[in-house]
Design a protein around this motif. Structure first.
Motif: not given
Ligand code: AMP
Length: 145
Positions: A128, A131-136, A138-139, A144
């Motif tokens: 988790k 995943q959170f680090e990856n999403d951040a 990517a943003e 963004n």
């Protein structure tokens, strides 16, 4: 993520325990019924006397066949239990489990047993987190953030 976050999101928070004088067959029945891989061993009034995992049972089964099922849990358990605190990170705990080659850890807070976490809980928490680090990231790359 911290050990306290893992404990607070666990669906079953009850600490499942047996006593040193219980027999191995009843501890095995508990592992099976509760669908867990290890039980805490503690005699009444104590916080933690040991841990008994499915590995201990399989090891004995390999050595002696099924003859040990009436033995006491105290004879098979590991007494020198490594514990962690709610304030430790899941990376630290994962490292301790990997170094010690075990998959379960009692969580102690101020001398009190407050939970038990397994390698499955730790890996799920770590996934988790990643995943959170990856999403951040990517943003951020998308401009963004
Ligand atoms: P496990 O991988 O947790 O099923 O256990 C492997 C072996 O390590 C068994 O002999 C357990 O009794 C022992 N063990 C499990 N958890 C711990 C722990 N936190 N500290 C020390 N030994 C443990």
């Amino acid at each position: 993520m911290l050990v306290r976050d893992i404990i607070s999101t666990k669906q079953i928070r009850k600490i499942i325990s047996v006593e040193t004088t219980d027999n191995v067959a009843s501890a095995a029945a508990m592992l099976s019924e509760m669908r867990i891989g290890a039980v805490i061993v503690r005699d009444s009034g104590n916080e933690l006397d040991g841990i008994l995992s499915e590995r201990d049972i399989v090891r004995e089964l390999g050595r002696r066949g099924a003859n040990f099922l009436n033995d006491k849990v105290g004879a098979l358990m590991t007494s020198n239990v490594k514990t962690c605190s709610p304030a430790q990170t899941c990376q630290e705990v994962m490292q301790m489990m990997t170094d010690g080659r075990f998959r379960h850890m009692p969580v102690m807070d101020d001398g009190k047993l407050v939970g038990v976490i397994s390698i499955g809980d730790v890996v799920a928490a770590r996934i988790k987190e990643v995943q959170f680090e990856n999403d951040a990231m990517a943003e951020m790359l998308a401009g963004n953030i």
